[in-house]
Design a protein around this motif. Structure first.
Motif, PDB file in Angstrom:
ATOM      1  N   GLY A 139      44.727  24.212  34.704  1.00 44.51           N
ATOM      2  CA  GLY A 139      44.071  24.341  33.401  1.00 44.51           C
ATOM      3  C   GLY A 139      45.038  24.447  32.246  1.00 44.51           C
ATOM      4  O   GLY A 139      46.220  24.129  32.360  1.00 44.51           O
ATOM      5  N   TYR A 140      44.518  24.905  31.103  1.00 44.98           N
ATOM      6  CA  TYR A 140      45.305  25.120  29.898  1.00 44.98           C
ATOM      7  C   TYR A 140      45.261  26.601  29.560  1.00 44.98           C
ATOM      8  O   TYR A 140      44.209  27.221  29.772  1.00 44.98           O
ATOM      9  CB  TYR A 140      44.722  24.292  28.745  1.00 44.98           C
ATOM     10  CG  TYR A 140      44.846  24.953  27.403  1.00 44.98           C
ATOM     11  CD1 TYR A 140      45.971  24.746  26.612  1.00 44.98           C
ATOM     12  CD2 TYR A 140      43.861  25.838  26.946  1.00 44.98           C
ATOM     13  CE1 TYR A 140      46.094  25.396  25.395  1.00 44.98           C
ATOM     14  CE2 TYR A 140      43.995  26.485  25.728  1.00 44.98           C
ATOM     15  CZ  TYR A 140      45.105  26.266  24.972  1.00 44.98           C
ATOM     16  OH  TYR A 140      45.255  26.912  23.785  1.00 44.98           O
ATOM     17  N   PRO A 141      46.295  27.239  29.024  1.00 44.78           N
ATOM     18  CA  PRO A 141      47.641  26.684  28.848  1.00 44.78           C
ATOM     19  C   PRO A 141      48.397  26.681  30.178  1.00 44.78           C
ATOM     20  O   PRO A 141      48.268  27.592  30.985  1.00 44.78           O
ATOM     21  CB  PRO A 141      48.286  27.646  27.840  1.00 44.78           C
ATOM     22  CG  PRO A 141      47.578  28.943  28.046  1.00 44.78           C
ATOM     23  CD  PRO A 141      46.207  28.643  28.577  1.00 44.78           C
ATOM     24  N   GLY A 142      49.203  25.645  30.360  1.00 42.45           N
ATOM     25  CA  GLY A 142      49.800  25.388  31.665  1.00 42.45           C
ATOM     26  C   GLY A 142      50.939  26.305  32.051  1.00 42.45           C
ATOM     27  O   GLY A 142      51.148  26.562  33.247  1.00 42.45           O
ATOM     28  N   GLY A 143      51.697  26.795  31.064  1.00 43.46           N
ATOM     29  CA  GLY A 143      52.913  27.557  31.367  1.00 43.46           C
ATOM     30  C   GLY A 143      52.711  28.667  32.387  1.00 43.46           C
ATOM     31  O   GLY A 143      53.335  28.677  33.453  1.00 43.46           O
ATOM     32  N   PRO A 144      51.813  29.620  32.075  1.00 43.06           N
ATOM     33  CA  PRO A 144      51.632  30.743  32.995  1.00 43.06           C
ATOM     34  C   PRO A 144      51.130  30.295  34.375  1.00 43.06           C
ATOM     35  O   PRO A 144      51.503  30.890  35.391  1.00 43.06           O
ATOM     36  CB  PRO A 144      50.573  31.612  32.300  1.00 43.06           C
ATOM     37  CG  PRO A 144      50.613  31.200  30.862  1.00 43.06           C
ATOM     38  CD  PRO A 144      51.045  29.775  30.826  1.00 43.06           C
ATOM     39  N   GLY A 163      57.235  31.307  23.617  1.00 45.86           N
ATOM     40  CA  GLY A 163      56.321  31.461  24.748  1.00 45.86           C
ATOM     41  C   GLY A 163      56.943  31.159  26.096  1.00 45.86           C
ATOM     42  O   GLY A 163      56.663  31.851  27.088  1.00 45.86           O
ATOM     43  N   VAL A 164      57.817  30.160  26.176  1.00 46.04           N
ATOM     44  CA  VAL A 164      58.404  29.783  27.465  1.00 46.04           C
ATOM     45  C   VAL A 164      59.356  30.875  27.965  1.00 46.04           C
ATOM     46  O   VAL A 164      59.625  30.978  29.166  1.00 46.04           O
ATOM     47  CB  VAL A 164      59.098  28.402  27.371  1.00 46.04           C
ATOM     48  CG1 VAL A 164      59.714  27.997  28.705  1.00 46.04           C
ATOM     49  CG2 VAL A 164      58.092  27.339  26.931  1.00 46.04           C
ATOM     50  N   ALA A 165      59.838  31.722  27.050  1.00 40.74           N
ATOM     51  CA  ALA A 165      60.709  32.836  27.456  1.00 40.74           C
ATOM     52  C   ALA A 165      59.939  33.871  28.274  1.00 40.74           C
ATOM     53  O   ALA A 165      60.533  34.791  28.829  1.00 40.74           O
ATOM     54  CB  ALA A 165      61.360  33.483  26.243  1.00 40.74           C
ATOM     55  N   ALA A 166      58.607  33.713  28.357  1.00 42.93           N
ATOM     56  CA  ALA A 166      57.821  34.578  29.254  1.00 42.93           C
ATOM     57  C   ALA A 166      57.964  34.104  30.700  1.00 42.93           C
ATOM     58  O   ALA A 166      57.561  34.796  31.628  1.00 42.93           O
ATOM     59  CB  ALA A 166      56.347  34.578  28.845  1.00 42.93           C
ATOM     60  N   ASN A 167      58.553  32.934  30.907  1.00 38.00           N
ATOM     61  CA  ASN A 167      58.686  32.370  32.260  1.00 38.00           C
ATOM     62  C   ASN A 167      59.669  33.186  33.110  1.00 38.00           C
ATOM     63  O   ASN A 167      60.813  33.408  32.718  1.00 38.00           O
ATOM     64  CB  ASN A 167      59.152  30.911  32.165  1.00 38.00           C
ATOM     65  CG  ASN A 167      59.198  30.254  33.519  1.00 38.00           C
ATOM     66  OD1 ASN A 167      60.205  30.322  34.215  1.00 38.00           O
ATOM     67  ND2 ASN A 167      58.108  29.622  33.905  1.00 38.00           N
ATOM     68  N   ARG A 168      59.192  33.601  34.272  1.00 41.68           N
ATOM     69  CA  ARG A 168      59.998  34.518  35.093  1.00 41.68           C
ATOM     70  C   ARG A 168      61.265  33.874  35.640  1.00 41.68           C
ATOM     71  O   ARG A 168      62.310  34.506  35.698  1.00 41.68           O
ATOM     72  CB  ARG A 168      59.142  35.088  36.227  1.00 41.68           C
ATOM     73  CG  ARG A 168      58.107  36.072  35.694  1.00 41.68           C
ATOM     74  CD  ARG A 168      57.085  36.411  36.742  1.00 41.68           C
ATOM     75  NE  ARG A 168      56.348  35.233  37.181  1.00 41.68           N
ATOM     76  CZ  ARG A 168      55.571  35.194  38.267  1.00 41.68           C
ATOM     77  NH1 ARG A 168      55.456  36.262  39.016  1.00 41.68           N
ATOM     78  NH2 ARG A 168      54.914  34.104  38.584  1.00 41.68           N
ATOM     79  N   GLU A 169      61.176  32.594  36.030  1.00 42.75           N
ATOM     80  CA  GLU A 169      62.385  31.936  36.547  1.00 42.75           C
ATOM     81  C   GLU A 169      63.405  31.746  35.428  1.00 42.75           C
ATOM     82  O   GLU A 169      64.609  31.899  35.640  1.00 42.75           O
ATOM     83  CB  GLU A 169      62.041  30.584  37.197  1.00 42.75           C
ATOM     84  CG  GLU A 169      63.258  29.947  37.869  1.00 42.75           C
ATOM     85  CD  GLU A 169      62.943  28.643  38.612  1.00 42.75           C
ATOM     86  OE1 GLU A 169      61.758  28.293  38.775  1.00 42.75           O
ATOM     87  OE2 GLU A 169      63.907  27.964  39.016  1.00 42.75           O
TER      88      GLU A 169
END
Ligand code: KG4
Ligand code: ZN
Length: 354
Positions: free
Chosen positions: A182-187, A276-282
């Motif tokens: 789905g959207y938003p895809g990042g999480p 927002g992408v800085a929320a990415n765990r990797e």
């Protein structure tokens, strides 16, 4: 001095009360995710209308959670650019109304400067703030660039390299759509990738030239699209997780390699992640390891301060207000950032960019 921050540039209606030391007294966000989800992306007109519905509620809630009244405020800060025109106008008009009615000073804030300064917000979950100058990676849904930040003013923030095409968050959102999430895809990709094996679908690194600080994510997205066109959408959870992991690994490696390269070339000691992408765990993990390896200190805001919020806008505005800066009530909105860009979109030779 307390500043009321207002943010309505995209799909979050947000208000916060923050002081000029960065202390967050309240931070309220009304997300529009459910509204746009059926369309698989943001519908600008729906976003504007929903901001109109939510904005006074959100502002009242921010004041109430802070235990403050309009009379306690020293100023108002509002996102004026970049963003969706109609969406920006809602926040800006409401902010001007408050400033006029309460005779408060007002400043328009560049949303990207807000993201870059989010690392200075003081809350129980906050990391240690970096010292200036630092190199920051700002990766969000609309922008992806590396900056050298010498001070919090617009003129002291210099782009070192940016994406030539899609933003990193945009690539996450598009890939999620392609593989049927789905959207938003990042999480969603973040969660699946954590369960997958990145080496099953290795995706070549984009713009890997040794000295380049530019990014490109549309080829990475096309790689996934071609894979799905040839083999169909992954049918097992395992294959889906592996594809997400392969995609995420390539994007994260590109972001981290170039950010560390920039920090070393600039001779700074601190690196910051934002957007927002800085929320990415990797991304957070890989950046921490890469910085530790070369003796750079890394500061990353808590996840909720990485994605869109009004506290970062309030803080960026509070610094301007504290310097005695004010905008008059005729200031406008703009779809583009006021930060100077050195990277042009698209291919071809370029001058000036490293
Ligand atoms: O900063 P932001 O909230 O809004 C913009 O200013 O664009 O960033 C939103 C972007 C979206 O593309 C979203 O998919 C991405 O950030 N994002 C993530 C994660 N959380 C949000 N991307 C990768 N991993 C995440 N955990
Ligand atoms: Zn943002």
């Amino acid at each position: 001095m307390l500043t009321l921050g207002i943010e309505s540039s995209c799909d979050e209606t947000a208000a916060a009360v923050v002081d000029d030391t960065g202390l967050v007294h309240s931070d309220v966000i009304r997300s529009q995710v459910a509204l746009h989800a059926p369309y698989g992306g943001i519908v600008p007109e729906l976003a504007s209308r929903d901001h109109v519905k939510g904005i006074t509620l959100v502002i009242r809630e921010a004041l109430s959670r802070a235990g403050k009244r309009f009379d306690d405020l020293g100023g108002v800060a509002v996102t004026a650019r970049p963003g969706l025109s109609g969406a920006l106008l809602v926040g800006v008009q409401v902010a001007k109304g408050i400033a006029w009615a309460r005779d408060l000073p007002i400043v328009g804030v560049d949303h990207l400067v807000g993201h870059l300064l989010a690392v200075f917000l003081r809350s129980p979950a906050a990391a240690e703030a970096p010292a200036y100058p630092f190199v920051a990676l700002l990766a969000s849904g609309g922008h992806t660039a590396i900056y050298r930040v010498d001070a919090p003013n617009l003129g002291d923030i210099h782009e070192l390299g940016a994406t030539r095409d899609d933003a990193a968050g945009e690539a996450f959102d598009k890939v999620a759509k392609i593989v049927g999430l789905g959207y938003p895809g990042g999480p969603l990709v973040d969660r699946l990738a954590a369960k997958g094996r990145a080496d099953r679908f290795p995706i070549p690194a984009p713009m890997a030239r040794r000295d380049s600080l530019e990014f490109s994510f549309s080829g990475v997205k096309s790689f996934v699209a071609r894979h799905v066109a040839e083999h169909g959408k992954p049918t097992s959870e395992e294959a889906l997780a592996d594809l997400c992991a392969g995609f995420q690994r390539t994007v994260v490696d590109s972001l981290v390699t170039k950010t560390v390269r920039a920090a070393r070339a600039e001779g700074v000691r601190s690196v910051v992640l934002a957007g927002g992408v800085a929320a990415n765990r990797e991304l957070r993990q890989t950046a921490a390891e890469a910085c530790a390896q070369v003796g750079l200190s890394l500061s990353v805001p808590p996840m909720a301060s990485c994605t869109d919020n009004a506290a970062m806008i309030a803080y960026a505005g509070a610094l301007r207000l504290a310097r005695g800066e004010r905008d008059d009530l005729s200031f406008g909105t703009a779809t583009r950032t006021a930060l100077l860009r050195v990277t042009r979109k698209g291919g071809g030779p370029r001058a000036g960019a490293r």
